[in-house]
Motif scaffolding. Structure first.
Motif, mmCIF file in Angstrom:
data_model
loop_
_atom_site.group_PDB
_atom_site.id
_atom_site.type_symbol
_atom_site.label_atom_id
_atom_site.label_comp_id
_atom_site.label_asym_id
_atom_site.label_seq_id
_atom_site.Cartn_x
_atom_site.Cartn_y
_atom_site.Cartn_z
ATOM 1 N N SER A 82 0.813 -1.217 0.000
ATOM 2 C CA SER A 82 0.000 0.000 0.000
ATOM 3 C C SER A 82 0.843 1.261 0.000
ATOM 4 O O SER A 82 0.323 2.352 0.200
ATOM 5 C CB SER A 82 -0.913 -0.007 1.230
ATOM 6 N N ARG A 83 2.116 1.122 -0.186
ATOM 7 C CA ARG A 83 2.997 2.295 -0.178
ATOM 8 C C ARG A 83 3.003 2.968 -1.534
ATOM 9 O O ARG A 83 2.772 2.315 -2.524
ATOM 10 C CB ARG A 83 4.406 1.869 0.235
ATOM 11 N N PRO A 84 3.229 4.261 -1.585
ATOM 12 C CA PRO A 84 3.568 5.119 -0.469
ATOM 13 C C PRO A 84 2.326 5.507 0.345
ATOM 14 O O PRO A 84 1.227 5.594 -0.184
ATOM 15 C CB PRO A 84 4.173 6.355 -1.138
ATOM 16 N N ILE A 85 2.560 5.736 1.626
ATOM 17 C CA ILE A 85 1.512 6.240 2.512
ATOM 18 C C ILE A 85 1.849 7.703 2.758
ATOM 19 O O ILE A 85 2.900 8.035 3.293
ATOM 20 C CB ILE A 85 1.448 5.433 3.818
ATOM 21 N N VAL A 137 -1.694 5.056 -0.319
ATOM 22 C CA VAL A 137 -2.755 5.586 0.525
ATOM 23 C C VAL A 137 -2.432 7.034 0.840
ATOM 24 O O VAL A 137 -1.291 7.376 1.144
ATOM 25 C CB VAL A 137 -2.851 4.794 1.856
ATOM 26 N N THR A 138 -3.443 7.892 0.750
ATOM 27 C CA THR A 138 -3.292 9.292 1.123
ATOM 28 C C THR A 138 -4.249 9.578 2.267
ATOM 29 O O THR A 138 -5.437 9.290 2.165
ATOM 30 C CB THR A 138 -3.600 10.226 -0.066
ATOM 31 N N MET A 139 -3.711 10.125 3.355
ATOM 32 C CA MET A 139 -4.522 10.444 4.533
ATOM 33 C C MET A 139 -4.499 11.939 4.784
ATOM 34 O O MET A 139 -3.452 12.570 4.674
ATOM 35 C CB MET A 139 -3.981 9.731 5.765
ATOM 36 N N LEU A 140 -5.648 12.465 5.144
ATOM 37 C CA LEU A 140 -5.756 13.873 5.508
ATOM 38 C C LEU A 140 -5.660 14.022 7.016
ATOM 39 O O LEU A 140 -6.281 13.256 7.757
ATOM 40 C CB LEU A 140 -7.096 14.449 5.045
#
Length: 176
Positions: free
Chosen positions: A29-32, A130-133
């Motif tokens: 799942s990278r990059p995170i 995955v991109t997290m806010l």
């Protein structure tokens, strides 16, 4: 006190189980990428990122939360205010960088999705990560809660997840 300690132990155990369950999925799942969006206008005060809680700026609190996580490959502070870029120099983490947002994309009616697409195209060209806010106006959300949101996302093979944290304030009101 005993009930509080017990519920904290249960929460910690639940987080550990989720973490152990997704370790094999992490590398796939990278990059995170952690994204901290800020803007000059359109919040309840200009440059909300400068507001302080207990002497610490909201931006610094957000950056620190992301830096405490071992899971983020990149931590991007996205802002339409170039002044934010110079603030990043106070933090020593090679994962941390600045992304210049177009001011037109920071108005309330504009979705942050376009900014996230631009950041992803720079740091995740295959769009497999995955991109997290991490919003600066949620300073009481912990690193652990953010990581649990990541674990939940991966565990359920979901497109999105929200991490919530119970926060209580006890108010003492003088009786008159």
């Amino acid at each position: 006190s005993n009930l509080t300690n017990k519920s904290q132990r249960i929460l910690s155990a639940k987080r550990r189980i989720k973490s152990d369950s997704i370790q094999s999925k992490i590398e796939d799942s990278r990059p995170i990428i952690g994204v901290i969006p800020t803007r000059k206008n359109y919040d309840f005060i200009p440059d909300l990122w400068k507001a302080k809680i207990n002497g610490r700026r909201l931006l610094d609190i957000g950056i620190q939360k992301c830096m405490e996580s071992q899971y983020f490959d990149k931590i991007i502070v996205a802002s339409d205010n170039p002044e934010v870029k110079s603030e990043l120099e106070r933090h020593e983490d090679e994962r941390l960088s600045f992304f210049a947002r177009d001011t037109k994309e920071t108005i309330r009616s504009c979705s942050i999705a376009k900014t996230l697409e631009q950041i992803s195209s720079l740091h995740d060209s295959k769009l497999q990560g995955v991109t997290m806010l991490s919003y600066i106006h949620t300073p009481f959300v912990t690193t652990e809660t953010m990581e649990e949101a990541l674990f939940t996302l991966l565990l359920n093979d979901s497109d999105s997840a929200f991490g919530l944290e119970k926060f209580c304030i006890n108010l003492l009101v003088p009786f008159m």
